[in-house]
Design a protein around this motif. Structure first.
Motif, PDB file in Angstrom:
ATOM      1  N   THR A   1       0.965  -1.248  -0.060  1.00  0.00           N
ATOM      2  CA  THR A   1       0.102   0.083  -0.052  1.00  0.00           C
ATOM      3  C   THR A   1       0.956   1.282  -0.136  1.00  0.00           C
ATOM      4  OG1 THR A   1      -1.902  -1.163   1.058  1.00  0.00           O
ATOM      5  CG2 THR A   1      -1.854   1.374   1.206  1.00  0.00           C
ATOM      6  N   ILE A   2       1.880   1.132   0.801  1.00  0.00           N
ATOM      7  CA  ILE A   2       2.751   2.302   1.075  1.00  0.00           C
ATOM      8  C   ILE A   2       3.556   2.782  -0.412  1.00  0.00           C
ATOM      9  CG2 ILE A   2       4.636   3.348   2.272  1.00  0.00           C
ATOM     10  CD1 ILE A   2       3.425   1.952   4.597  1.00  0.00           C
ATOM     11  N   GLU A   3       4.122   1.233  -0.702  1.00  0.00           N
ATOM     12  CA  GLU A   3       5.620   1.558  -1.692  1.00  0.00           C
ATOM     13  C   GLU A   3       4.894   1.888  -3.079  1.00  0.00           C
ATOM     14  OE1 GLU A   3       8.629  -1.361  -1.185  1.00  0.00           O
ATOM     15  OE2 GLU A   3       8.780  -0.545   1.201  1.00  0.00           O
ATOM     16  N   GLU A   4       3.761   0.762  -3.531  1.00  0.00           N
ATOM     17  CA  GLU A   4       3.156   0.795  -5.019  1.00  0.00           C
ATOM     18  C   GLU A   4       2.186   1.445  -5.003  1.00  0.00           C
ATOM     19  OE1 GLU A   4       2.655  -3.406  -5.582  1.00  0.00           O
ATOM     20  OE2 GLU A   4       4.459  -4.137  -4.612  1.00  0.00           O
ATOM     21  N   PHE A   5       1.515   1.966  -3.912  1.00  0.00           N
ATOM     22  CA  PHE A   5      -0.073   2.587  -4.158  1.00  0.00           C
ATOM     23  C   PHE A   5       0.271   4.059  -3.573  1.00  0.00           C
ATOM     24  CE2 PHE A   5      -1.005  -1.845  -4.668  1.00  0.00           C
ATOM     25  CZ  PHE A   5      -1.857  -1.776  -5.788  1.00  0.00           C
ATOM     26  N   GLY A   6       1.449   4.450  -2.894  1.00  0.00           N
ATOM     27  CA  GLY A   6       1.615   5.807  -2.595  1.00  0.00           C
ATOM     28  C   GLY A   6       0.756   6.404  -1.530  1.00  0.00           C
ATOM     29  N   ILE A   7       0.212   5.639  -0.574  1.00  0.00           N
ATOM     30  CA  ILE A   7      -0.538   5.701   0.461  1.00  0.00           C
ATOM     31  C   ILE A   7       0.507   5.850   1.686  1.00  0.00           C
ATOM     32  CG2 ILE A   7      -2.500   5.435   2.044  1.00  0.00           C
ATOM     33  CD1 ILE A   7      -3.969   4.243  -0.330  1.00  0.00           C
ATOM     34  N   SER A   8       0.799   6.851   2.363  1.00  0.00           N
ATOM     35  CA  SER A   8       1.689   6.690   3.398  1.00  0.00           C
ATOM     36  C   SER A   8       1.389   6.065   4.676  1.00  0.00           C
ATOM     37  CB  SER A   8       2.437   8.062   3.718  1.00  0.00           C
ATOM     38  OG  SER A   8       1.163   9.079   4.324  1.00  0.00           O
ATOM     39  N   GLY A   9       2.463   5.713   5.305  1.00  0.00           N
ATOM     40  CA  GLY A   9       2.121   5.131   6.775  1.00  0.00           C
ATOM     41  C   GLY A   9       1.593   6.117   7.415  1.00  0.00           C
ATOM     42  N   ALA A  10       1.864   7.228   7.596  1.00  0.00           N
ATOM     43  CA  ALA A  10       1.138   8.414   8.491  1.00  0.00           C
ATOM     44  C   ALA A  10      -0.341   8.485   7.912  1.00  0.00           C
ATOM     45  CB  ALA A  10       1.977   9.483   8.177  1.00  0.00           C
ATOM     46  N   MET A  11      -0.524   8.394   6.664  1.00  0.00           N
ATOM     47  CA  MET A  11      -2.010   8.356   6.204  1.00  0.00           C
ATOM     48  C   MET A  11      -2.823   7.125   6.776  1.00  0.00           C
ATOM     49  SD  MET A  11      -4.475   9.925   5.002  1.00  0.00           S
ATOM     50  CE  MET A  11      -3.758  11.402   4.054  1.00  0.00           C
ATOM     51  N   LEU A  12      -2.189   5.854   6.647  1.00  0.00           N
ATOM     52  CA  LEU A  12      -2.963   4.773   7.235  1.00  0.00           C
ATOM     53  C   LEU A  12      -3.215   4.934   8.470  1.00  0.00           C
ATOM     54  CD1 LEU A  12      -0.894   2.008   5.403  1.00  0.00           C
ATOM     55  CD2 LEU A  12      -3.221   2.815   4.985  1.00  0.00           C
ATOM     56  N   MET A  13      -1.865   5.694   9.340  1.00  0.00           N
ATOM     57  CA  MET A  13      -2.319   5.729  10.856  1.00  0.00           C
ATOM     58  C   MET A  13      -3.428   6.527  11.185  1.00  0.00           C
ATOM     59  SD  MET A  13       1.194   6.370  13.303  1.00  0.00           S
ATOM     60  CE  MET A  13       1.887   4.998  12.744  1.00  0.00           C
ATOM     61  N   GLU A  14      -3.560   7.605  10.374  1.00  0.00           N
ATOM     62  CA  GLU A  14      -4.749   8.778  10.490  1.00  0.00           C
ATOM     63  C   GLU A  14      -5.972   8.171  10.460  1.00  0.00           C
ATOM     64  OE1 GLU A  14      -5.569  12.680  11.349  1.00  0.00           O
ATOM     65  OE2 GLU A  14      -3.394  11.696  11.343  1.00  0.00           O
ATOM     66  N   ARG A  15      -6.304   7.316   9.284  1.00  0.00           N
ATOM     67  CA  ARG A  15      -7.393   6.718   9.020  1.00  0.00           C
ATOM     68  C   ARG A  15      -7.750   5.665  10.169  1.00  0.00           C
ATOM     69  NH1 ARG A  15      -6.067   5.511   2.520  1.00  0.00           N
ATOM     70  NH2 ARG A  15      -6.313   7.407   1.904  1.00  0.00           N
ATOM     71  N   ALA A  16      -6.646   4.797  10.692  1.00  0.00           N
ATOM     72  CA  ALA A  16      -6.998   4.073  11.952  1.00  0.00           C
ATOM     73  C   ALA A  16      -7.537   4.763  13.005  1.00  0.00           C
ATOM     74  CB  ALA A  16      -5.623   3.225  12.174  1.00  0.00           C
ATOM     75  N   GLY A  17      -6.897   5.890  13.496  1.00  0.00           N
ATOM     76  CA  GLY A  17      -7.400   6.739  14.356  1.00  0.00           C
ATOM     77  C   GLY A  17      -9.033   6.990  14.218  1.00  0.00           C
ATOM     78  N   LYS A  18      -9.169   7.569  12.963  1.00  0.00           N
ATOM     79  CA  LYS A  18     -10.515   8.028  12.532  1.00  0.00           C
ATOM     80  C   LYS A  18     -11.619   6.981  12.625  1.00  0.00           C
ATOM     81  CE  LYS A  18     -13.022  10.493   9.000  1.00  0.00           C
ATOM     82  NZ  LYS A  18     -13.916   9.365   8.538  1.00  0.00           N
ATOM     83  N   ALA A  19     -11.153   5.674  12.219  1.00  0.00           N
ATOM     84  CA  ALA A  19     -11.973   4.612  12.321  1.00  0.00           C
ATOM     85  C   ALA A  19     -12.239   4.071  13.517  1.00  0.00           C
ATOM     86  CB  ALA A  19     -11.366   3.396  11.544  1.00  0.00           C
ATOM     87  N   SER A  20     -11.186   4.257  14.515  1.00  0.00           N
ATOM     88  CA  SER A  20     -11.343   3.917  16.122  1.00  0.00           C
ATOM     89  C   SER A  20     -12.524   4.820  16.814  1.00  0.00           C
ATOM     90  CB  SER A  20      -9.928   3.776  16.637  1.00  0.00           C
ATOM     91  OG  SER A  20      -9.261   2.783  16.045  1.00  0.00           O
ATOM     92  N   LEU A  21     -12.328   5.992  16.349  1.00  0.00           N
ATOM     93  CA  LEU A  21     -13.175   7.136  16.980  1.00  0.00           C
ATOM     94  C   LEU A  21     -14.530   6.933  16.480  1.00  0.00           C
ATOM     95  CD1 LEU A  21     -13.460   9.441  18.848  1.00  0.00           C
ATOM     96  CD2 LEU A  21     -13.158  11.064  16.651  1.00  0.00           C
ATOM     97  N   GLU A  22     -14.855   6.535  15.234  1.00  0.00           N
ATOM     98  CA  GLU A  22     -16.154   6.035  14.998  1.00  0.00           C
ATOM     99  C   GLU A  22     -16.733   4.731  15.574  1.00  0.00           C
ATOM    100  OE1 GLU A  22     -15.848   5.214  10.690  1.00  0.00           O
ATOM    101  OE2 GLU A  22     -15.456   7.578  10.348  1.00  0.00           O
ATOM    102  N   GLN A  23     -15.787   3.868  16.118  1.00  0.00           N
ATOM    103  CA  GLN A  23     -16.183   2.830  16.848  1.00  0.00           C
ATOM    104  C   GLN A  23     -16.514   3.054  18.003  1.00  0.00           C
ATOM    105  OE1 GLN A  23     -17.267  -0.440  15.805  1.00  0.00           O
ATOM    106  NE2 GLN A  23     -17.358   0.813  13.859  1.00  0.00           N
ATOM    107  N   LEU A  24     -15.481   3.661  18.825  1.00  0.00           N
ATOM    108  CA  LEU A  24     -15.936   4.087  20.126  1.00  0.00           C
ATOM    109  C   LEU A  24     -17.156   4.965  20.196  1.00  0.00           C
ATOM    110  CD1 LEU A  24     -12.450   5.753  20.989  1.00  0.00           C
ATOM    111  CD2 LEU A  24     -13.763   3.760  22.236  1.00  0.00           C
ATOM    112  N   ARG A  25     -17.714   5.858  19.329  1.00  0.00           N
ATOM    113  CA  ARG A  25     -18.931   6.553  19.358  1.00  0.00           C
ATOM    114  C   ARG A  25     -20.258   5.599  19.155  1.00  0.00           C
ATOM    115  NH1 ARG A  25     -17.214  11.825  16.092  1.00  0.00           N
ATOM    116  NH2 ARG A  25     -16.801  13.202  17.954  1.00  0.00           N
TER     117      ARG A  25
END
Length: 498
Positions: free
Chosen positions: A21-45
């Motif tokens: 995902t990071i090397e071949e599709f240009g989605i950074s590790g930081a972006m994946l981390m950001e998305r994981a945090g956002k998804a977690s907040l949705e589940q908490l709510r």
């Protein structure tokens, strides 16, 4: 968060998925981390809509980085967030260090973990270890997990409960026991078998918007079994059909004092649609077994010669329920193995097989962990330590199809993905359940399903029948015979007729 996908992965495969995902599709590790945090907040709510006070405990890996992102987003959403560090923050990965710095730049404070802080939480968030953990948890890490598990507050795990082995479902000394686990990218196979379900609680999934093409280069290690995937393999019934079209199952078992096992296997075969079911049993049992189920044809069989005519009329065999391991059982097994019929091998037949291992391409073996330990000549703890490796070893040693029963039953056959059943419940830990499973699988084989399809469909119908029966009256006190009517209903969840 999406409905749980069917594909399962090892920790190494998930890391490979991240790399692609990071090397071949240009989605950074930081972006994946950001998305994981956002998804977690949705589940908490979603799960704790009234929660206002979060306590987040972060480790030093990328899982900790996910926790930092969640803390920042939750604070931005005007929740009260306290965040605590375990381990040396100088060892953080680059992406996790960046997430930590963004949190500090927002004005939030990160403090060393102290157990007493847990009392103030509406929800405690575990962001300590990720999927790469393979060593035993000790020291401050073990102390923190113990404190979280005993604090009395709801626990939410990010990606996987810390201390749970992502590949095996084993506990690495101690593990977080979560009410909800939000997992990302790919489902980890260990979350669904052995101890995994108990520690994960409810599992939610988010793909983090990883491109579908990224998955194409990573072959799943296993696949969750669903009724929808396999019920369509069961042939429809023609209006002109007759009992001979749907197979003749012969159940061989019922040594003195153990007739009930063969009786239950026989009814299960009927309930999923077999045309005829016969039981070959001890002479003294033959006149008794069909009193409550007269459709069963019961024969007193004391020798191999008496068994042969019945086997010649059969299309599918089951051997093992109540068979015993004495001379009669040995004789029956030897004769059954002389025939080429599809064969389900269970219970005492497996114990006899363990003493004289052999291969057979037309059978399905259905051991529980104790029987599997004898078949592989290792102890039960080794079986449960890696159930995926164990079921593959069973199939390789004995050929055909291997079913390893238990929490997250596994199905292994050559040239097919490993199957994992996520249905079933603890109420099914009672005598006779395995006999019902063997009859269920045989009844499906009798109707023309392949070994692989019959094993997959039989395992899932059996487990789902157990869940339906438990919903009616509870798990405690659930009997194997309680599954019968549910087996019939589930086997009919398809269009009938041409």
């Amino acid at each position: 968060m999406a409905i749980l996908p069917l594909n399962l992965y090892t920790a190494a495969q998930v890391r490979e998925l991240d790399r692609r995902t990071i090397e071949e599709f240009g989605i950074s590790g930081a972006m994946l981390m950001e998305r994981a945090g956002k998804a977690s907040l949705e589940q908490l709510r979603k799960h704790w809509p009234q929660a206002q006070r979060l306590v987040i405990i972060c480790g030093v890996g990328n899982n900790g980085g996910d926790g930092y992102v969640l803390a920042r987003l939750a604070r931005k959403a005007e929740m009260y967030v306290s965040i605590y560090q375990l381990g040396d923050n100088s060892k953080l990965s680059t992406d996790a260090q960046a997430a930590r710095q963004m949190l500090l730049d927002s004005g939030m404070e990160i403090l060393p973990f102290q157990p007493q802080v847990l009392r103030a939480a509406d929800v405690v968030i575990d962001a300590i270890f990720g999927t790469g953990l393979s060593r035993g948890v000790t020291g401050q890490w073990a102390d923190a997990i113990e404190a979280i598990n005993t604090c009395g507050q709801p626990v939410f795990a990010m990606d996987i409960p810390s201390g749970l082995h992502a590949d095996t479902g084993n506990i690495l000394g101690i593990a977080i026991k979560a009410q909800v686990t939000a997992t990302f990218g790919g489902l980890k196979q260990g979350m669904f078998t052995h101890l995994g379900p108990d520690y994960c609680g409810e599992i939610a999934f988010d793909s983090l918007s990883i491109p579908p093409e990224a998955y194409h280069g990573v072959t799943p290690s296993a696949r969750r079994i669903t009724l929808e995937d396999h019920i369509t393999k069961l042939p429809s019934r023609a209006k002109a059909g007759h009992k001979g079209d749907y197979g003749h199952v012969v159940i061989i078992g019922g040594e003195r004092g153990m007739p009930g096992a063969a009786r239950m296997a026989g009814e299960a075969a009927y309930r999923v649609g077999a045309g005829l079911v016969s039981i070959a049993t001890r002479e003294k049992h033959a006149s008794l077994l069909n009193l409550a189920r007269p459709e069963l044809m019961c024969y007193g069989v004391e020798s191999a010669e008496e068994l042969k005519p019945l086997l010649n009329r059969a299309t599918t065999l089951v051997i093992g329920p109540g068979l015993g391991q004495d001379l009669w059982g040995q004789t029956m097994l030897a004769e059954a193995l002389n025939h080429s019929h599809p064969l389900v091998v269970d219970a005492d037949a497996l114990n006899l097989l363990a003493s004289q291992p052999r291969q057979h391409n037309r059978w399905i073996i259905t051991p529980h962990p104790g029987e599997a330990s004898r078949l592989l000549n290792i102890n039960i703890e080794e079986i449960q330590a890696d159930r995926f490796a164990a079921v593959q070893a069973l199939q390789q040693r004995y050929s055909g199809v291997a079913v390893l029963k238990g929490n997250g039953s596994l199905v292994c056959s050559t040239n097919h993905p490993l199957g994992l059943c996520t249905a079933g419940n603890p109420g099914m830990a009672s005598g006779g359940m395995g006999d019902v499973l063997s009859g269920t699988i045989a009844g499906l084989l009798a109707q023309g399903l392949t070994l692989n399809n019959a094993a997959h469909l039989g395992v899932t119908i059996h487990a789902m029948a157990g869940d339906r029966a438990a919903r009616e009256g509870g798990e405690r006190g659930l009997l194997a015979s309680d599954l019968m009517e549910h087996l019939r209903q589930l086997a009919n969840l398809q269009q009938i007729g041409p």
